[in-house]
Design an enzyme around this catalytic site. Structure first.
Site, PDB file in Angstrom:
ATOM      1  N   GLU A  34       0.837  -1.192   0.098  1.00  0.00           N
ATOM      2  CA  GLU A  34       0.022  -0.069  -0.003  1.00  0.00           C
ATOM      3  C   GLU A  34       0.888   1.350   0.222  1.00  0.00           C
ATOM      4  O   GLU A  34       2.038   1.407   0.864  1.00  0.00           O
ATOM      5  CB  GLU A  34      -1.019  -0.111   1.268  1.00  0.00           C
ATOM      6  CG  GLU A  34      -1.514   1.161   1.791  1.00  0.00           C
ATOM      7  CD  GLU A  34      -2.974   1.483   0.816  1.00  0.00           C
ATOM      8  OE1 GLU A  34      -2.401   1.976  -0.403  1.00  0.00           O
ATOM      9  OE2 GLU A  34      -3.895   1.693   1.260  1.00  0.00           O
ATOM     10  N   THR A  49      -8.701   2.184   6.159  1.00  0.00           N
ATOM     11  CA  THR A  49      -8.473   1.459   5.107  1.00  0.00           C
ATOM     12  C   THR A  49      -7.947  -0.074   5.327  1.00  0.00           C
ATOM     13  O   THR A  49      -8.250  -1.128   5.090  1.00  0.00           O
ATOM     14  CB  THR A  49      -7.852   2.042   3.992  1.00  0.00           C
ATOM     15  OG1 THR A  49      -8.664   3.365   3.821  1.00  0.00           O
ATOM     16  CG2 THR A  49      -7.645   1.350   2.594  1.00  0.00           C
ATOM     17  N   GLY A 108      -5.540   4.759   8.952  1.00  0.00           N
ATOM     18  CA  GLY A 108      -5.286   3.288   9.179  1.00  0.00           C
ATOM     19  C   GLY A 108      -6.765   2.603   9.040  1.00  0.00           C
ATOM     20  O   GLY A 108      -6.640   1.410   9.160  1.00  0.00           O
ATOM     21  N   ASP A 131      -2.939   6.474   6.355  1.00  0.00           N
ATOM     22  CA  ASP A 131      -3.356   7.614   6.761  1.00  0.00           C
ATOM     23  C   ASP A 131      -3.874   7.310   8.408  1.00  0.00           C
ATOM     24  O   ASP A 131      -3.322   7.429   9.427  1.00  0.00           O
ATOM     25  CB  ASP A 131      -4.184   8.226   6.072  1.00  0.00           C
ATOM     26  CG  ASP A 131      -4.626   9.862   6.468  1.00  0.00           C
ATOM     27  OD1 ASP A 131      -4.272  10.247   7.695  1.00  0.00           O
ATOM     28  OD2 ASP A 131      -5.385  10.422   5.716  1.00  0.00           O
TER      29      ASP A 131
HETATM   30  P1  IMP Z   1      -6.769   5.696   5.727  1.00  0.00           P
HETATM   31  O1  IMP Z   1      -7.932   4.789   5.599  1.00  0.00           O
HETATM   32  O2  IMP Z   1      -7.136   6.991   6.500  1.00  0.00           O
HETATM   33  O3  IMP Z   1      -5.474   5.313   6.118  1.00  0.00           O
HETATM   34  O4  IMP Z   1      -6.375   6.281   4.035  1.00  0.00           O
HETATM   35  C1  IMP Z   1      -5.718   5.366   3.263  1.00  0.00           C
HETATM   36  C2  IMP Z   1      -6.027   5.763   1.888  1.00  0.00           C
HETATM   37  O5  IMP Z   1      -6.441   7.353   1.638  1.00  0.00           O
HETATM   38  C3  IMP Z   1      -4.855   5.562   1.155  1.00  0.00           C
HETATM   39  O6  IMP Z   1      -4.864   4.270   0.420  1.00  0.00           O
HETATM   40  C4  IMP Z   1      -5.001   6.769  -0.213  1.00  0.00           C
HETATM   41  O7  IMP Z   1      -5.680   6.172  -0.961  1.00  0.00           O
HETATM   42  C5  IMP Z   1      -5.596   7.989   0.764  1.00  0.00           C
HETATM   43  N1  IMP Z   1      -4.737   8.738   0.998  1.00  0.00           N
HETATM   44  C6  IMP Z   1      -4.627   9.176   2.518  1.00  0.00           C
HETATM   45  N2  IMP Z   1      -3.840  10.108   2.570  1.00  0.00           N
HETATM   46  C7  IMP Z   1      -3.344  10.408   1.396  1.00  0.00           C
HETATM   47  C8  IMP Z   1      -2.660  11.557   0.857  1.00  0.00           C
HETATM   48  O8  IMP Z   1      -1.828  12.304   1.600  1.00  0.00           O
HETATM   49  N3  IMP Z   1      -2.578  11.661  -0.591  1.00  0.00           N
HETATM   50  C9  IMP Z   1      -3.179  10.568  -1.377  1.00  0.00           C
HETATM   51  N4  IMP Z   1      -3.860   9.907  -0.804  1.00  0.00           N
HETATM   52  C10 IMP Z   1      -4.150   9.704   0.503  1.00  0.00           C
END
Ligand code: IMP
Length: 226
Positions: free
Chosen positions: A142, A150, A148, A146
Site C-alpha cells: 500500500e 482502510t 489506518g 493515513d
Molecule cells: P486511511 O484509511 O485514512 O488510512 O486512508 C488510506 C487511503 O487514503 C490511502 O490508500 C490513499 O488512497 C488515501 N490517502 C490518504 N492520505 C493521502 C494523501 O496524503 N495523498 C493521497 N492519498 C491519500
C-alpha cells in the site's frame, strides 16, 4: 529532510521519520511536468530517495521471507508504482543472491477518499474473490496509511480467505492524532499529517503522473476539486 531516527512500535521499525517542520525542497531544484506548475507547494520526498528506501525495504522483505512463496497484493490505484518498484528490487535480489522469493502478484482496488478527506465508506472494487490467498503468505503493498481505517478493513477482508501469514508494506505512514490501525511491518517513511501527491498518489485522480512525492498547493486543491 529527516533525522534518520527510527521509531519502533511493537517490534516493528517505523521507517525514516520526516519531522513536522520539514518544509520540503523548492520546486525549481527538480524537474516536474509543466502542466502542474502552480499546483504544487514543494517536493516533499524526491523520487531518488523513494527508490533508495524501497531498495532497502526489498532487502528487509527478502531477509524475512526469502525462500518462501508469497502473493504480493497490490492496493490500487495509489500503490501501483511502489508495488512495481518494490517487486523489481525483490526480483533483482532473487537473481543475485542465494535466497529467492517466488512471487505471484494480485491486485485489489480500494477507494475511500474524496478531495483530501477520508470518507467513511470504503469501496472494494474488483478482485473481491481472493480465494487465491488461501493458505498463502501474503504481502499487502500500500502506498500510504493515513488514519489506518482502510488497512484495518482490508486486513479484515483478507483474513476471510484464510491466508497462512499476512505482512504489510507501506511506503508512507502519516502521523495522525486518531490513527486506528497498527503500523505496517515494512515502512518507508513516517510523515507529518499533510496531503501529499505523486508517485501514483492522487488528488481526485490527478498527480499520479508525477515522480516525486509533493505537497499540493491551495491553488492545486481548488483547481482539481470536485
Ligand atoms: P486511511 O484509511 O485514512 O488510512 O486512508 C488510506 C487511503 O487514503 C490511502 O490508500 C490513499 O488512497 C488515501 N490517502 C490518504 N492520505 C493521502 C494523501 O496524503 N495523498 C493521497 N492519498 C491519500
Amino acid at each position: 529532510m529527516a533525522d534518520g531516527r527510527i521509531i519502533k512500535t511493537e517490534g516493528k521499525v517505523g521507517g525514516i521519520v520526516i519531522k513536522d517542520d520539514w518544509p520540503g525542497y523548492r520546486l525549481d531544484l527538480f524537474t516536474y511536468p509543466e502542466h502542474y506548475s502552480g499546483d504544487l507547494e514543494c517536493v516533499y520526498i524526491p523520487h531518488g530517495i523513494i527508490m533508495d528506501r524501497t531498495e532497502r525495504l526489498a532487502r528487509n522483505i527478502m531477509d524475512d521471507l526469502g525462500d518462501h512463496d508469497i502473493v504480493v497484493l497490490c492496493v490500487l490505484k495509489g500503490g501501483y508504482q511502489f508495488c512495481a518498484d518494490l517487486v523489481e528490487f525483490i526480483k533483482a535480489l532473487s537473481r543475485n543472491s542465494n535466497k529467492s522469493l517466488l512471487m505471484r502478484v494480485d491486485f485489489i482496488r480500494l477507494k475511500s477518499y474524496l478531495n483530501d478527506q477520508s470518507t467513511e465508506d470504503l469501496h472494494i472494487i474488483g478482485a473481491e474473490d481472493l480465494s487465491v490467498l488461501n493458505g498463502k503468505n501474503v504481502l499487502i503493498v500500500e502506498a500510504i496509511v493515513d488514519t489506518g481505517k482502510t488497512m484495518k478493513a482490508l486486513l479484515k477482508h483478507v483474513e476471510k480467505f484464510r491466508p497462512k501469514m499476512v505482512k504489510v508494506a507501506g511506503l508512507l505512514v502519516k502521523r495522525v492524532p486518531n490513527g486506528v490501525g497498527s503500523l505496517p511491518d515494512y515502512v518507508g517513511f513516517e510523515i507529518p499529517n499533510r496531503f501529499v501527491v505523486g508517485y501514483a498518489l492522487d488528488y481526485n485522480e490527478y498527480f499520479r503522473d508525477l515522480n516525486h512525492i509533493c505537497v499540493i498547493s491551495e491553488k492545486g486543491k481548488i483547481k482539481y476539486k470536485i
